[in-house]
Design a protein around this motif. Structure first.
Motif, mmCIF file in Angstrom:
data_model
loop_
_atom_site.group_PDB
_atom_site.id
_atom_site.type_symbol
_atom_site.label_atom_id
_atom_site.label_comp_id
_atom_site.label_asym_id
_atom_site.label_seq_id
_atom_site.Cartn_x
_atom_site.Cartn_y
_atom_site.Cartn_z
ATOM 1 N N SER A 1 0.748 -1.259 -0.017
ATOM 2 C CA SER A 1 0.138 0.016 -0.034
ATOM 3 C C SER A 1 0.719 1.272 -0.080
ATOM 4 C CB SER A 1 -1.020 0.230 1.298
ATOM 5 O OG SER A 1 -0.163 0.202 2.429
ATOM 6 N N PHE A 2 0.190 2.211 -0.604
ATOM 7 C CA PHE A 2 0.661 3.508 -0.529
ATOM 8 C C PHE A 2 -0.510 4.569 -0.535
ATOM 9 C CE2 PHE A 2 0.545 3.127 -5.052
ATOM 10 C CZ PHE A 2 0.184 4.389 -5.551
ATOM 11 N N VAL A 3 -0.205 5.635 -0.171
ATOM 12 C CA VAL A 3 -1.335 6.860 0.177
ATOM 13 C C VAL A 3 -0.836 7.905 -0.854
ATOM 14 C CG1 VAL A 3 -2.667 8.541 1.578
ATOM 15 C CG2 VAL A 3 -2.058 6.089 2.321
ATOM 16 N N GLU A 4 -1.915 8.410 -1.446
ATOM 17 C CA GLU A 4 -1.609 9.588 -2.300
ATOM 18 C C GLU A 4 -2.643 10.562 -1.909
ATOM 19 O OE1 GLU A 4 -2.135 11.095 -7.302
ATOM 20 O OE2 GLU A 4 -2.937 9.112 -6.315
ATOM 21 N N VAL A 5 -2.059 11.962 -1.926
ATOM 22 C CA VAL A 5 -2.782 13.039 -1.388
ATOM 23 C C VAL A 5 -2.697 14.242 -2.611
ATOM 24 C CG1 VAL A 5 -3.103 14.932 0.152
ATOM 25 C CG2 VAL A 5 -2.383 12.713 0.948
ATOM 26 N N ARG A 6 -4.072 14.480 -3.030
ATOM 27 C CA ARG A 6 -4.094 15.544 -4.172
ATOM 28 C C ARG A 6 -4.851 16.837 -3.572
ATOM 29 N NH1 ARG A 6 -6.784 11.517 -8.804
ATOM 30 N NH2 ARG A 6 -5.213 9.833 -8.743
ATOM 31 N N LEU A 7 -4.367 17.781 -4.116
ATOM 32 C CA LEU A 7 -5.310 19.102 -4.014
ATOM 33 C C LEU A 7 -5.850 19.641 -5.137
ATOM 34 C CD1 LEU A 7 -5.577 21.040 -1.633
ATOM 35 C CD2 LEU A 7 -3.788 22.495 -2.323
ATOM 36 N N VAL A 8 -7.071 19.486 -5.045
ATOM 37 C CA VAL A 8 -7.895 19.397 -6.506
ATOM 38 C C VAL A 8 -8.913 20.809 -6.443
ATOM 39 C CG1 VAL A 8 -7.854 17.036 -7.126
ATOM 40 C CG2 VAL A 8 -9.701 18.201 -5.821
ATOM 41 N N THR A 9 -9.460 20.979 -7.563
ATOM 42 C CA THR A 9 -10.385 21.899 -7.826
ATOM 43 C C THR A 9 -12.041 21.508 -7.669
ATOM 44 O OG1 THR A 9 -10.437 22.141 -10.215
ATOM 45 C CG2 THR A 9 -9.121 23.743 -9.022
ATOM 46 N N GLY A 10 -12.939 21.934 -7.332
ATOM 47 C CA GLY A 10 -14.236 21.272 -7.377
ATOM 48 C C GLY A 10 -14.167 20.276 -6.003
ATOM 49 N N ASP A 11 -15.324 19.628 -5.874
ATOM 50 C CA ASP A 11 -15.634 18.446 -5.016
ATOM 51 C C ASP A 11 -15.618 17.203 -5.564
ATOM 52 O OD1 ASP A 11 -16.550 17.180 -2.994
ATOM 53 O OD2 ASP A 11 -18.317 18.075 -2.661
ATOM 54 N N GLN A 12 -14.459 16.563 -5.570
ATOM 55 C CA GLN A 12 -14.107 15.317 -6.203
ATOM 56 C C GLN A 12 -14.759 14.281 -5.813
ATOM 57 O OE1 GLN A 12 -12.665 14.997 -9.254
ATOM 58 N NE2 GLN A 12 -12.498 17.585 -8.922
ATOM 59 N N THR A 13 -15.438 14.254 -4.438
ATOM 60 C CA THR A 13 -16.329 13.257 -3.803
ATOM 61 C C THR A 13 -17.275 12.785 -4.546
ATOM 62 O OG1 THR A 13 -17.386 14.865 -2.327
ATOM 63 C CG2 THR A 13 -15.227 13.796 -1.422
ATOM 64 N N LYS A 14 -18.017 14.006 -5.307
ATOM 65 C CA LYS A 14 -19.164 13.765 -6.116
ATOM 66 C C LYS A 14 -18.701 13.358 -7.593
ATOM 67 C CE LYS A 14 -21.682 17.041 -3.315
ATOM 68 N NZ LYS A 14 -22.211 18.435 -3.072
ATOM 69 N N ALA A 15 -17.494 13.212 -7.919
ATOM 70 C CA ALA A 15 -17.133 12.737 -9.260
ATOM 71 C C ALA A 15 -16.460 11.342 -9.192
ATOM 72 C CB ALA A 15 -15.892 13.836 -9.838
ATOM 73 N N PRO A 16 -16.382 10.745 -10.428
ATOM 74 C CA PRO A 16 -15.777 9.611 -10.557
ATOM 75 C C PRO A 16 -14.410 9.544 -10.152
ATOM 76 C CG PRO A 16 -17.224 10.039 -12.751
ATOM 77 C CD PRO A 16 -17.129 11.110 -11.605
ATOM 78 N N PHE A 17 -13.853 8.349 -9.556
ATOM 79 C CA PHE A 17 -12.565 8.487 -9.175
ATOM 80 C C PHE A 17 -11.694 8.350 -10.393
ATOM 81 C CE2 PHE A 17 -8.632 5.821 -8.087
ATOM 82 C CZ PHE A 17 -8.213 6.770 -7.002
ATOM 83 N N ILE A 18 -10.671 9.152 -10.347
ATOM 84 C CA ILE A 18 -9.564 9.021 -11.568
ATOM 85 C C ILE A 18 -8.247 8.492 -10.909
ATOM 86 C CG2 ILE A 18 -8.568 10.635 -13.365
ATOM 87 C CD1 ILE A 18 -10.663 12.628 -12.591
ATOM 88 N N ARG A 19 -7.834 7.635 -11.483
ATOM 89 C CA ARG A 19 -6.513 6.743 -11.270
ATOM 90 C C ARG A 19 -5.118 7.742 -11.196
ATOM 91 N NH1 ARG A 19 -6.760 1.393 -10.154
ATOM 92 N NH2 ARG A 19 -4.420 1.314 -10.582
ATOM 93 N N SER A 20 -5.308 8.534 -12.409
ATOM 94 C CA SER A 20 -4.247 9.481 -12.429
ATOM 95 C C SER A 20 -4.433 10.952 -12.403
ATOM 96 C CB SER A 20 -3.532 9.275 -13.765
ATOM 97 O OG SER A 20 -2.983 7.875 -14.058
ATOM 98 N N ALA A 21 -3.741 11.686 -11.587
ATOM 99 C CA ALA A 21 -4.044 13.040 -11.321
ATOM 100 C C ALA A 21 -4.313 13.748 -12.941
ATOM 101 C CB ALA A 21 -3.032 13.762 -10.844
ATOM 102 N N GLY A 22 -5.309 14.640 -13.044
ATOM 103 C CA GLY A 22 -5.538 15.191 -14.395
ATOM 104 C C GLY A 22 -5.474 16.696 -14.120
#
Length: 354
Positions: free
Chosen positions: A311-332
């Motif tokens: 396991s590893f943990v990834e943290v992203r800082l994103v625009t918009g509420d991504q909890t309501k969007a489909p999970f994206i494997r790679s940062a876009g």
């Protein structure tokens, strides 16, 4: 983070529930319970000491604590041979015990005096104060915003007359005469070129990151003539960053479209250049540094055929509420910062501490 617009969100509870796992997150470094006689608690400052941004004694200074003042220390770390404490209010770090092991800047208050000392602790600002306008302070790290509006009286420098002007803005320290215009900076900040226009209109916003609000810092404005074989500097103007931001204030609750600007008109000085003027306006964003530490996890699921989980943990800082969007494997495109821990192999209760 110098852009006030993006909104980041994370639903750790939903993540834990969906994985059947528990995670622990912390901002900052893992704290020690005590180092020698130092431990979390109320401290009395015994001699003036600097408040700094990070646990390292080499980090940036944000203020000072006066002798006889009281603060609450919530974390203790031993780093670079000295003992450091993380403050509750004001936010930051101070040195409790210097690297020589003898020089002390703050001492813990005995238990029998703690009740009285607590009355003298600094209090957090009210919410109304947090959202009030605030001026930049000396040596503050900022992002300088310059909007290049328009110009008039562009010099005639081309072989057949005319000019293809564009404007570059730099932040320099000291005398601009020692700053070579021809030397292209690592991150050039400039407008587009306006072909053959004597009175160009740009209305372009330029961002100069890592600027410092200080008396010795100057804003250098360079007028260039565009050429496919090599741009030619026509002239330059300068003003102190204090003058550029005179009267400007920052309010974290102000929408980007309602930022208050400081209007400036500068005259370009150069050989053969007369009456060439530019209309500019300035504002700024505060810059803040944040650190997220991923400590550990427990009861992670078994997903490997011949083991448990790597396991590893990834943290992203994103625009918009991504909890309501489909999970994206790679940062876009929605991600403007991303970081991750190392991989801990074959472990359901991993400790990352990163």
């Amino acid at each position: 983070i110098d852009d006030p617009d993006p909104v980041a969100s994370v639903d750790i509870a939903a993540l834990s529930a969906s994985l059947g796992a528990d995670f622990e997150f912390s901002t900052g470094e893992a704290a020690m319970q005590s180092v020698g006689s130092d431990k979390p608690g109320i401290y009395k400052v015994v001699q003036e000491c600097a408040i700094q941004t990070e646990s390292s004694p080499k980090s940036d200074e944000t203020g000072k604590l006066a002798p006889e003042s009281f603060v609450r220390v919530v974390k203790i770390v031993s780093t670079e041979k000295c003992v450091r404490g993380m403050l509750e209010i004001p936010q930051g770090w101070i040195t409790l015990l210097a690297e020589d092991g003898e020089t002390r800047f703050a001492s813990i208050v005995p238990d029998d005096e703690a009740l009285e000392a607590e009355k003298r602790l600094p209090t957090p600002p009210a919410e109304s104060q947090v959202n009030q306008d605030r001026k930049p302070h000396e040596k503050q790290n900022i992002t300088l915003i310059c909007e290049v509006l328009k110009g008039c009286g562009m010099p005639s420098v081309n072989t057949f007359g005319g000019c293809d002007p564009f404007v570059e803005v730099r932040v320099v320290k000291g005398d601009i005469k020692k700053s070579k215009m021809e030397k292209v900076p690592d991150q050039p900040t400039q407008t587009v070129a306006k072909e053959g226009e004597a009175n160009p209109v740009w209305n372009e916003v330029l961002q100069l990151r890592k600027a410092i609000y200080a008396e010795e810092i100057l804003v250098q404005v360079i007028l260039w003539d565009y050429n496919m074989t090599g741009n030619t500097p026509c002239g330059q103007a300068s003003l102190s960053i204090l003058d550029a931001l005179m009267g400007c204030k920052y309010n974290v609750s102000t929408p980007p479209g309602e930022v208050r600007w400081c209007d400036q008109k500068v005259e370009i000085q150069g050989q053969g250049v007369k009456g060439c003027k530019l209309d500019l306006r300035f504002c700024y964003w505060e810059q803040h540094k944040f650190r997220v530490m991923v400590l550990k996890g427990s009861r992670l699921p078994v997903v490997d055929m011949m083991g448990t989980i790597d396991s590893f943990v990834e943290v992203r800082l994103v625009t918009g509420d991504q909890t309501k969007a489909p999970f994206i494997r790679s940062a876009g495109a929605e991600t403007f910062w991303q970081g991750q821990t190392d991989i801990v192999p074959n472990q359901q209760d991993p400790k990352w501490k990163k």
